[in-house]
Write an enzyme that holds these catalytic residues in place. Structure first.
Site, short mmCIF file in Angstrom:
data_model
loop_
_atom_site.label_atom_id
_atom_site.label_comp_id
_atom_site.label_asym_id
_atom_site.label_seq_id
_atom_site.Cartn_x
_atom_site.Cartn_y
_atom_site.Cartn_z
N MET A 1 0.81 -1.22 0.00
CA MET A 1 0.00 0.00 0.00
C MET A 1 0.84 1.27 0.00
SD MET A 1 -3.10 -0.97 2.64
CE MET A 1 -1.96 -1.28 3.97
N ASP B 1 -0.42 -6.75 12.19
CA ASP B 1 0.60 -7.02 11.17
C ASP B 1 1.96 -7.22 11.84
OD1 ASP B 1 1.44 -7.52 8.61
OD2 ASP B 1 1.71 -5.42 8.06
N LYS C 1 6.79 7.86 4.78
CA LYS C 1 5.92 6.82 4.23
C LYS C 1 4.87 7.50 3.35
CE LYS C 1 3.17 2.82 5.68
NZ LYS C 1 2.71 2.02 6.84
#
Length: 415
Positions: free
Chosen positions: A24, A135, A42
């Site tokens: 993503m 995650d 990011k």
């Protein structure tokens, strides 16, 4: 991403290079030109920028990360959108991730526990705030040794972090995350909580101690492993105390209620299992050897099922010696071992009989006055018995040529 942003400016950040890419987003090394500070930037993928759901998730990540003030969580510096690109600026951790440290080789148990105990602290802090990371994997565990004398851990990538039991899948039902370390309830789309992260941490513990994840293969095989198969025994791959297998088995239980209540409890159990002494092994039975005869006062050893070397032998391979019980006084012991002397008994008996006969002859031949008998000549006449003048009856002079000890008896004549 449609293009690499290296060399471009994004707001007041100059993008210097790519740190890593995900499904993503892309992580860049950048410089905050206002402060002259290096940051990790990011940036969400361009094809997801227009997706309302992913934009919402990206904003949630920024908010969740900024709300967590913990030494083992990457600090967030900034969040924004420039030219239609969403970005998150966070601390640049100089080091590597846990996945790079493993590289198919197990870590030392003490090092693995030291690193993962910091991960457990960060995750439990997250869970206490009602958040679930969803995650947890080696690639999201950053390791640096430049900030302290020991290795320091930062848990990163809170893109899937959610509050409560919702949001662990897309609205279309797609799974988000890494199935290699995902808990069964996460894969099935069921409610999740802190024990979901604890399952993933148990999988990371397995990878750190063995150099490989618990289930390998294609994605469907890995998913089926988490859903339906028991985790393999860790001791099949590495030499560790057997108790660690029980820790992994409980940490990766299919039912959340059977797992450890917290990540700290999981790592504490693993530490205890890895520092526990190995199972005692019975020492080999020493071979008894005797260099001298036992004393008479020494008590005879108890009989053993396994034959031992003879007490009367100095050689380690000598045959055992059988001791014959003592023979009672006054009895004669002639056993099978003396079968060659069986003739001795009859000879002794015969000699005794002959001696008795000779003694009887001497006794009968003595006169009444007790004088010893005169030895007759071997050719002398036989002894006459009767009332006559010494002449034999009938005028005959019979003689006997028989030698002693034969005795001739003549009956007296009738009157």
């Amino acid at each position: 991403m449609s293009e690499d942003l290296t060399g471009r400016r994004l707001g007041h950040y100059r993008i210097d290079g790519v740190l890593g890419k995900g499904g993503m987003s892309v992580m860049y090394r950048a410089t905050d030109i206002r402060l002259g500070r290096k940051v990790a930037l990011k940036v969400i993928a361009e094809h997801l920028t227009e997706d309302p759901e992913f934009r919402e998730r990206f904003v949630d990540e920024a908010r969740n990360t900024s709300a967590i003030d913990h030494a083992n969580v990457v600090p967030l510096y900034d969040f924004g959108e420039v030219d239609g690109l969403l970005y998150i600026a966070m601390r640049l951790v100089e080091g590597s991730d846990l996945a790079s440290l493993i590289k198919g080789e197990p870590l030392a148990p003490q090092r693995a526990i030291s690193l993962l105990s910091q991960v457990a602290e960060a995750l439990d802090n997250l869970h206490e705030r009602g958040l679930v990371h969803l995650d947890v994997k080696p690639a999201n565990v950053l390791v640096t040794s430049r900030e302290s004398a020991t290795e320091h851990i930062y848990v990163a990538d809170f893109g899937l972090t959610r509050r409560g039991a919702t949001g662990h899948r897309t609205r279309g039902g797609d799974f988000l995350g890494s199935p290699t370390y995902a808990a069964p309830e996460h894969l099935r789309g069921e409610p999740v909580d802190g024990r979901t992260d604890a399952y993933s941490l148990a999988c990371v513990l397995f990878a750190c101690l063995s150099g490989r994840p618990p289930f390998q293969g294609q994605v469907p095989e890995v998913i089926q492993g988490h859903l339906n198969r028991e985790p393999p025994a860790l001791t099949e791959f590495v030499s560790l105390p057997p108790a660690i297998d029980d820790v992994i088995r409980r940490g990766m239980s299919k039912q959340p209620g059977q797992r450890y209540a917290s990540c700290r409890e999981l790592i504490a159990a693993a530490r205890q299992a890895l520092t526990a002494p190995p199972r005692p092994v019975a020492p080999p039975r020493p071979q008894q050897t005797f260099q001298q005869f036992p004393s008479p006062q020494q008590q005879a050893p108890a009989p053993r099922p396994v034959p031992q070397p003879s007490h009367a032998s100095h050689a380690s391979h000598a045959e055992p010696v059988r001791l014959r019980p003592p023979v009672p006084a006054g009895s004669t012991a002639f056993g099978k071992e003396r079968s060659g002397n069986r003739w001795l008994a009859p000879v002794l008996v015969g000699l005794v009989a002959v001696g008795l006969i000779i003694g009887a002859i001497f006794f009968l031949s003595n006169p009444d006055d007790g004088q010893p008998p005169q030895q007759p000549e071997s050719t002398g006449p036989s002894i006459p018995v009767g009332p006559g003048s010494g002449e034999p009856s009938g005028g005959s002079k019979p003689t006997s040529k028989k030698q002693l000890p034969s005795i001739s008896v003549v009956a007296p004549p009738s009157s």
